[in-house]
Design an enzyme around this catalytic site. Structure first.
Site, mmCIF file in Angstrom:
data_model
loop_
_atom_site.group_PDB
_atom_site.id
_atom_site.type_symbol
_atom_site.label_atom_id
_atom_site.label_comp_id
_atom_site.label_asym_id
_atom_site.label_seq_id
_atom_site.Cartn_x
_atom_site.Cartn_y
_atom_site.Cartn_z
ATOM 1 N N LYS A 86 0.823 -1.209 0.000
ATOM 2 C CA LYS A 86 0.000 0.000 0.000
ATOM 3 C C LYS A 86 0.860 1.263 0.000
ATOM 4 O O LYS A 86 0.552 2.239 -0.686
ATOM 5 C CB LYS A 86 -0.935 -0.004 1.226
ATOM 6 N N ARG A 137 10.539 -13.641 3.538
ATOM 7 C CA ARG A 137 11.484 -12.590 3.150
ATOM 8 C C ARG A 137 12.742 -12.601 4.006
ATOM 9 O O ARG A 137 12.690 -12.804 5.208
ATOM 10 C CB ARG A 137 10.829 -11.205 3.327
ATOM 11 N N ARG A 183 13.513 -9.896 9.402
ATOM 12 C CA ARG A 183 12.786 -9.081 10.387
ATOM 13 C C ARG A 183 12.072 -10.005 11.358
ATOM 14 O O ARG A 183 11.445 -10.989 10.960
ATOM 15 C CB ARG A 183 11.758 -8.193 9.685
#
Ligand SMILES: [Zn+2]
Length: 215
Positions: A13, A126, A160
Site C-alpha cells: 500500500k 522474506r 525481520r
C-alpha cells in the site's frame, strides 16, 4: 480528488500511495503521522492531543476530523489519500459531513484485496543481505549461490523478527477487524472499488489508475 486506499500490511500500500502522490499530486494523510506532527508543532490542538495521549485515552473522532479538515484547507486544492481513517461507520459518516460542509466528496475507496495464505507465505519468506540490503525470498528468490549475496558477496543475512507466519497473521486479523465495518458502508454508496493486491506492483498501479481515471 479524495481517495481512501485500503490494503493489509505487506500488500504494498505504501508503494502505491507514493506512486499516486507522484502521478496525481495527491497528498497522503496518515492519521498516525498527523497526530505526531500536531503534537510536535506545539499548537493548541497539539497540546490537547498530547494531554489526551498522556492520559492513555483515545483521541476523539471530532479531533481527527478537525485535523483532516485543517489539512484539506492547507492542501490548497490538492487531492488527498486518507490512510488509517475512518475505521468505523460513525467516523465515515462524520467524514462525509465534514467534506459536504466544504463542498467536497469522497471520490473512491480502493481496497487492495489479497489471498491471505499467499500473502503470509510471501511476507514470512522474506530475508535480506545484512551488508547491502538486497532482498531475497525462501521460495522464489534465493541467492544464486547458496548463502552468498548475489549483489555484494556477503555471507550474512537478516530476517525481520515480525516477518514470521504468526506475526503476519496477527497483523492481517487486525486489518480485517479495522476495515470490515466500513467496507459495506462504502459499497452501499457505490464508491468502493477493488484491485487485485496480489498482482505485481506495476499491474496494481495500472488497476488503480484505471479506477481513478474513469470517474
Ligand atoms: Zn549483499
Amino acid at each position: 480528488m479524495i481517495v481512501i486506499l485500503l490494503g493489509p500490511p505487506g500488500a504494498g500500500k505504501g508503494t502505491q500511495a507514493k506512486r499516486l502522490e507522484e502521478k496525481y499530486g495527491l497528498v497522503q494523510l496518515s492519521t498516525g503521522d498527523m497526530l505526531r506532527a500536531e503534537r510536535k508543532s506545539g499548537s493548541a490542538l497539539g497540546r490537547k492531543v498530547q494531554a489526551i495521549m498522556d492520559a492513555g485515552q483515545l483521541v476523539s473522532d471530532d479531533i481527527i476530523i478537525d485535523m483532516i479538515a485543517d489539512r484539506i484547507d492547507r492542501a490548497g486544492g490538492k487531492g488527498l489519500i486518507l490512510d488509517g481513517f475512518p475505521r468505523t461507520v460513525p467516523q465515515a459518516e462524520a467524514l462525509d459531513r465534514m467534506l459536504a460542509a466544504k463542498g467536497q466528496t469522497l471520490d473512491r475507496v480502493i481496497e487492495m484485496t489479497v489471498d491471505e495464505k499467499a500473502l503470509i507465505e510471501r511476507i514470512a519468506g522474506r530475508f535480506s543481505c545484512a551488508r547491502c540490503g538486497a532482498s531475497y525470498h525462501d521460495r522464489n528468490h534465493r541467492p544464486k549461490a547458496e548463502g552468498v549475496c548475489d549483489s555484494c558477496g556477503s555471507h550474512e543475512f537478516t530476517r525481520r523478527a515480525d516477518d514470521n507466519p504468526e506475526s503476519v497473521k496477527t497483523r492481517l486479523d487486525a486489518y480485517r477487524r479495522q476495515t470490515a465495518p466500513i467496507l459495506p458502508y462504502y459499497r452501499d454508496k457505490g464508491i468502493l472499488r477493488q484491485v487485485d493486491g496480489m498482482a505485481d506492483m506495476d499491474s496494481v498501479t495500472r488497476q488503480i489508475e484505471t479506477i481513478l481515471n474513469s470517474q
